[in-house]
Scaffold this motif. Structure first.
Motif, PDB file in Angstrom:
ATOM      1  N   LEU A  74      -0.703   8.915   1.320  1.00 18.93           N
ATOM      2  CA  LEU A  74       0.667   9.316   1.628  1.00 18.93           C
ATOM      3  C   LEU A  74       1.561   8.094   1.818  1.00 18.93           C
ATOM      4  O   LEU A  74       2.706   8.066   1.340  1.00 18.93           O
ATOM      5  CB  LEU A  74       0.682  10.190   2.888  1.00 18.93           C
ATOM      6  CG  LEU A  74       2.052  10.709   3.329  1.00 18.93           C
ATOM      7  CD1 LEU A  74       2.686  11.550   2.229  1.00 18.93           C
ATOM      8  CD2 LEU A  74       1.943  11.507   4.626  1.00 18.93           C
ATOM      9  N   GLU A  75       1.056   7.072   2.509  1.00 23.08           N
ATOM     10  CA  GLU A  75       1.838   5.848   2.716  1.00 23.08           C
ATOM     11  C   GLU A  75       2.111   5.136   1.388  1.00 23.08           C
ATOM     12  O   GLU A  75       3.217   4.633   1.166  1.00 23.08           O
ATOM     13  CB  GLU A  75       1.090   4.915   3.672  1.00 23.08           C
ATOM     14  CG  GLU A  75       1.072   5.405   5.117  1.00 23.08           C
ATOM     15  CD  GLU A  75       0.151   4.574   5.993  1.00 23.08           C
ATOM     16  OE1 GLU A  75       0.437   4.463   7.197  1.00 23.08           O
ATOM     17  OE2 GLU A  75      -0.861   4.049   5.473  1.00 23.08           O
ATOM     18  N   GLU A  76       1.129   5.111   0.498  1.00 25.55           N
ATOM     19  CA  GLU A  76       1.325   4.480  -0.808  1.00 25.55           C
ATOM     20  C   GLU A  76       2.372   5.229  -1.630  1.00 25.55           C
ATOM     21  O   GLU A  76       3.221   4.618  -2.276  1.00 25.55           O
ATOM     22  CB  GLU A  76       0.004   4.424  -1.575  1.00 25.55           C
ATOM     23  CG  GLU A  76      -0.955   3.363  -1.060  1.00 25.55           C
ATOM     24  CD  GLU A  76      -2.131   3.147  -1.986  1.00 25.55           C
ATOM     25  OE1 GLU A  76      -2.240   3.906  -2.985  1.00 25.55           O
ATOM     26  OE2 GLU A  76      -2.935   2.240  -1.724  1.00 25.55           O
ATOM     27  N   ILE A  77       2.321   6.562  -1.584  1.00 25.53           N
ATOM     28  CA  ILE A  77       3.309   7.368  -2.313  1.00 25.53           C
ATOM     29  C   ILE A  77       4.710   7.111  -1.776  1.00 25.53           C
ATOM     30  O   ILE A  77       5.680   6.988  -2.529  1.00 25.53           O
ATOM     31  CB  ILE A  77       2.956   8.870  -2.219  1.00 25.53           C
ATOM     32  CG1 ILE A  77       1.678   9.156  -3.009  1.00 25.53           C
ATOM     33  CG2 ILE A  77       4.106   9.735  -2.724  1.00 25.53           C
ATOM     34  CD1 ILE A  77       1.116  10.547  -2.817  1.00 25.53           C
ATOM     35  N   THR A  78       4.823   6.978  -0.444  1.00 24.34           N
ATOM     36  CA  THR A  78       6.123   6.710   0.177  1.00 24.34           C
ATOM     37  C   THR A  78       6.688   5.368  -0.258  1.00 24.34           C
ATOM     38  O   THR A  78       7.868   5.255  -0.611  1.00 24.34           O
ATOM     39  CB  THR A  78       5.981   6.736   1.718  1.00 24.34           C
ATOM     40  OG1 THR A  78       5.445   7.998   2.120  1.00 24.34           O
ATOM     41  CG2 THR A  78       7.333   6.514   2.385  1.00 24.34           C
ATOM     42  N   ILE A  79       5.843   4.331  -0.254  1.00 20.19           N
ATOM     43  CA  ILE A  79       6.288   2.985  -0.647  1.00 20.19           C
ATOM     44  C   ILE A  79       6.692   2.957  -2.120  1.00 20.19           C
ATOM     45  O   ILE A  79       7.739   2.411  -2.484  1.00 20.19           O
ATOM     46  CB  ILE A  79       5.169   1.951  -0.377  1.00 20.19           C
ATOM     47  CG1 ILE A  79       4.905   1.834   1.126  1.00 20.19           C
ATOM     48  CG2 ILE A  79       5.552   0.581  -0.942  1.00 20.19           C
ATOM     49  CD1 ILE A  79       3.641   1.063   1.470  1.00 20.19           C
ATOM     50  N   LEU A  80       5.872   3.563  -2.975  1.00 20.01           N
ATOM     51  CA  LEU A  80       6.167   3.567  -4.408  1.00 20.01           C
ATOM     52  C   LEU A  80       7.407   4.405  -4.732  1.00 20.01           C
ATOM     53  O   LEU A  80       8.187   4.047  -5.615  1.00 20.01           O
ATOM     54  CB  LEU A  80       4.957   4.103  -5.190  1.00 20.01           C
ATOM     55  CG  LEU A  80       3.713   3.203  -5.177  1.00 20.01           C
ATOM     56  CD1 LEU A  80       2.532   3.927  -5.825  1.00 20.01           C
ATOM     57  CD2 LEU A  80       3.983   1.893  -5.901  1.00 20.01           C
ATOM     58  N   SER A  81       7.614   5.484  -3.998  1.00 22.12           N
ATOM     59  CA  SER A  81       8.808   6.315  -4.206  1.00 22.12           C
ATOM     60  C   SER A  81      10.062   5.555  -3.816  1.00 22.12           C
ATOM     61  O   SER A  81      11.085   5.617  -4.515  1.00 22.12           O
ATOM     62  CB  SER A  81       8.702   7.605  -3.385  1.00 22.12           C
ATOM     63  OG  SER A  81       7.593   8.373  -3.789  1.00 22.12           O
ATOM     64  N   GLU A  82       9.983   4.826  -2.706  1.00 19.41           N
ATOM     65  CA  GLU A  82      11.127   4.025  -2.266  1.00 19.41           C
ATOM     66  C   GLU A  82      11.491   2.983  -3.318  1.00 19.41           C
ATOM     67  O   GLU A  82      12.662   2.784  -3.639  1.00 19.41           O
ATOM     68  CB  GLU A  82      10.783   3.334  -0.941  1.00 19.41           C
ATOM     69  CG  GLU A  82      11.914   2.493  -0.370  1.00 19.41           C
ATOM     70  CD  GLU A  82      11.496   1.759   0.890  1.00 19.41           C
ATOM     71  OE1 GLU A  82      12.067   0.682   1.169  1.00 19.41           O
ATOM     72  OE2 GLU A  82      10.575   2.249   1.595  1.00 19.41           O
ATOM     73  N   ALA A 100       3.648  -6.679  -0.432  1.00 19.87           N
ATOM     74  CA  ALA A 100       3.078  -6.848   0.909  1.00 19.87           C
ATOM     75  C   ALA A 100       2.822  -5.498   1.574  1.00 19.87           C
ATOM     76  O   ALA A 100       1.777  -5.279   2.198  1.00 19.87           O
ATOM     77  CB  ALA A 100       4.018  -7.694   1.766  1.00 19.87           C
ATOM     78  N   PHE A 101       3.765  -4.565   1.434  1.00 20.23           N
ATOM     79  CA  PHE A 101       3.602  -3.239   2.045  1.00 20.23           C
ATOM     80  C   PHE A 101       2.377  -2.521   1.480  1.00 20.23           C
ATOM     81  O   PHE A 101       1.676  -1.797   2.197  1.00 20.23           O
ATOM     82  CB  PHE A 101       4.851  -2.379   1.799  1.00 20.23           C
ATOM     83  CG  PHE A 101       6.066  -2.848   2.546  1.00 20.23           C
ATOM     84  CD1 PHE A 101       5.952  -3.626   3.683  1.00 20.23           C
ATOM     85  CD2 PHE A 101       7.338  -2.526   2.097  1.00 20.23           C
ATOM     86  CE1 PHE A 101       7.079  -4.071   4.376  1.00 20.23           C
ATOM     87  CE2 PHE A 101       8.471  -2.948   2.783  1.00 20.23           C
ATOM     88  CZ  PHE A 101       8.339  -3.727   3.919  1.00 20.23           C
ATOM     89  N   LEU A 102       2.114  -2.733   0.180  1.00 19.80           N
ATOM     90  CA  LEU A 102       1.006  -2.040  -0.480  1.00 19.80           C
ATOM     91  C   LEU A 102      -0.340  -2.701  -0.232  1.00 19.80           C
ATOM     92  O   LEU A 102      -1.374  -2.039  -0.299  1.00 19.80           O
ATOM     93  CB  LEU A 102       1.266  -1.971  -1.993  1.00 19.80           C
ATOM     94  CG  LEU A 102       2.367  -1.000  -2.454  1.00 19.80           C
ATOM     95  CD1 LEU A 102       2.722  -1.257  -3.911  1.00 19.80           C
ATOM     96  CD2 LEU A 102       1.929   0.445  -2.260  1.00 19.80           C
ATOM     97  N   ARG A 103      -0.346  -4.003   0.087  1.00 22.85           N
ATOM     98  CA  ARG A 103      -1.615  -4.730   0.093  1.00 22.85           C
ATOM     99  C   ARG A 103      -2.032  -5.300   1.448  1.00 22.85           C
ATOM    100  O   ARG A 103      -3.132  -5.826   1.572  1.00 22.85           O
ATOM    101  CB  ARG A 103      -1.544  -5.874  -0.933  1.00 22.85           C
ATOM    102  CG  ARG A 103      -1.136  -5.402  -2.305  1.00 22.85           C
ATOM    103  CD  ARG A 103      -1.115  -6.501  -3.317  1.00 22.85           C
ATOM    104  NE  ARG A 103      -2.467  -6.805  -3.795  1.00 22.85           N
ATOM    105  CZ  ARG A 103      -2.718  -7.526  -4.876  1.00 22.85           C
ATOM    106  NH1 ARG A 103      -1.730  -8.020  -5.580  1.00 22.85           N
ATOM    107  NH2 ARG A 103      -3.954  -7.766  -5.238  1.00 22.85           N
ATOM    108  N   LEU A 104      -1.160  -5.225   2.431  1.00 17.95           N
ATOM    109  CA  LEU A 104      -1.505  -5.774   3.741  1.00 17.95           C
ATOM    110  C   LEU A 104      -1.764  -4.673   4.753  1.00 17.95           C
ATOM    111  O   LEU A 104      -1.039  -3.676   4.801  1.00 17.95           O
ATOM    112  CB  LEU A 104      -0.377  -6.681   4.259  1.00 17.95           C
ATOM    113  CG  LEU A 104      -0.103  -7.971   3.470  1.00 17.95           C
ATOM    114  CD1 LEU A 104       1.065  -8.727   4.096  1.00 17.95           C
ATOM    115  CD2 LEU A 104      -1.332  -8.856   3.426  1.00 17.95           C
TER     116      LEU A 104
END
Length: 368
Positions: free
Chosen positions: A323-331, A136-140
């Motif tokens: 940057l937001e995608e990198i943050t979500i994937l790193s988490e 959801a974080f990546l696609r919404l």
């Protein structure tokens, strides 16, 4: 297949648009292969002639309808689904794929469609809720609170409330069941509420009850939300067959039937076949496929002129910045790592030992 020139039409009244998918005279050849039986001979330098995996395939799928692509192994079911999903380059395919009577735009279509592959690509150390949450974080395009609310609703719709805090697991890790894993995989693609859902073998490896539950869920979504759902299926039971609205029967890359199950049964009877008791229509049709005449459309598909304005390039923007995608994937990455401490420690020791061993190569030069 022609290059896309226009995009599918988006409804202008705020309601999510529905999409009709059509293929016209679709054909796909396999790449040339070497003849391994003649390895070492001069004939090995010549390639086999390409084989048609799909040949002159004309079929359609409508919104609000559960459409199944069936046939024996090697009939071309997954290949047809891959072409619809845009996973096969248009340069390798001849024929046309249309969305609402317009040539498909693969890039935009991927953003409004969800494709569930046969193999579940899930992280075993994450819980069901976390898996759907990261999707959801990546696609919404919304805040975290809205994403959390969306995931809670989806978990309830998928019937995963009981296992929402359980880890996915794999093998002997005692994770969730096979049917629940399949629903999680479907949920990962449903989190952005796609108008088109493509699913490869949703019942594969499931018991009859779990398989029926998954197909029932898809059927209810197709009806209640006017979604276009296309799935591939190999050997469905009687109960599952009753849920299918439209059937595309493939054999050796050709379409043998494109219509309802009742019309298939009628074709078999007209051809002089008697369906034995306790044998379902589809299973019997696959057995006698060689005696069925290839189903070709009697009239060309109508091209309905659409007066709505196609969407602009910014109609389907990406939900997150880089940057937001990198943050979500790193988490997500660090959560996976720290939950497998033994594997994490093993990798550290491996890296240190490898560094020390390789470093000894240069000890002599350092001393000099």
């Amino acid at each position: 297949m022609e290059l896309p020139v226009k995009s599918p039409v988006v409804a202008g009244n705020g309601r999510k648009a529905s999409y009709k998918i059509e293929t016209k005279n679709l054909a796909y050849k396999s790449s040339n292969l070497y003849d391994e039986s003649k390895w070492g001979s001069l004939q090995n330098y010549f390639k086999k002639p390409p084989k048609f995996i799909l040949n002159d395939v004309t079929c359609e799928a409508h919104p609000g309808v559960l459409t199944a692509i069936a046939g024996p192994s090697g009939a071309g079911k997954t290949t047809l689904l891959d072409i619809l999903a845009g996973n096969i380059s248009s340069g390798q395919v001849s024929g046309h794929v249309l969305i609402n009577n317009l040539p498909i735009d693969t890039k935009r279509f991927r953003r409004l469609a969800g494709y569930v592959t046969q193999d579940d690509a899930l992280f075993p150390s994450l819980t069901v809720e976390e898996t759907l949450m990261y999707s959801a974080f990546l696609r919404l395009r919304c805040g975290r609170k809205e994403a959390v609310d969306r995931v809670k609703i989806l978990i309830n719709e998928l019937g995963l409330d009981r296992v929402s805090s359980s880890r996915i697991g794999e093998g002997s890790n005692h994770g969730i069941s096979g049917g629940e894993r399949r629903r999680v995989s479907i949920g990962v693609e449903l989190v952005h509420d796609p108008s088109v859902i493509l699913i490869d073998e949703p019942t594969s490896g499931l018991d009859s009850n779990s398989a029926f539950g998954v197909v029932s869920l898809l059927k209810s979504m197709a009806i209640s939300r006017d979604k276009t759902i296309v799935l591939t299926i190999h050997q469905p039971g009687f109960r599952i067959l009753e849920l299918l609205d439209r059937l595309i029967l493939l054999s050796n890359g050709f379409v043998l039937h494109n219509g309802s199950l009742k019309s298939l049964e009628h074709r078999l009877k007209v051809s002089g076949h008697f369906i034995p008791p306790r044998v379902n229509v589809l299973e019997f049709a696959i057995d006698v496929a060689t005696t069925l005449i290839i189903d070709t459309p009697k009239t060309p598909i109508e091209r309905v002129k659409n007066h709505e304005k196609p969407e602009k390039d910014g109609e389907f923007p990406y939900p997150n910045s880089h940057l937001e995608e990198i943050t979500i994937l790193s988490e997500r990455f660090f959560k996976n790592i720290f939950r497998t401490k033994q594997l994490f420690l093993t990798r550290i020791i491996q890296a240190v030992l490898s560094g020390l061993i390789l470093g000894t190569i240069f000890v002599k030069y350092v001393n000099e």
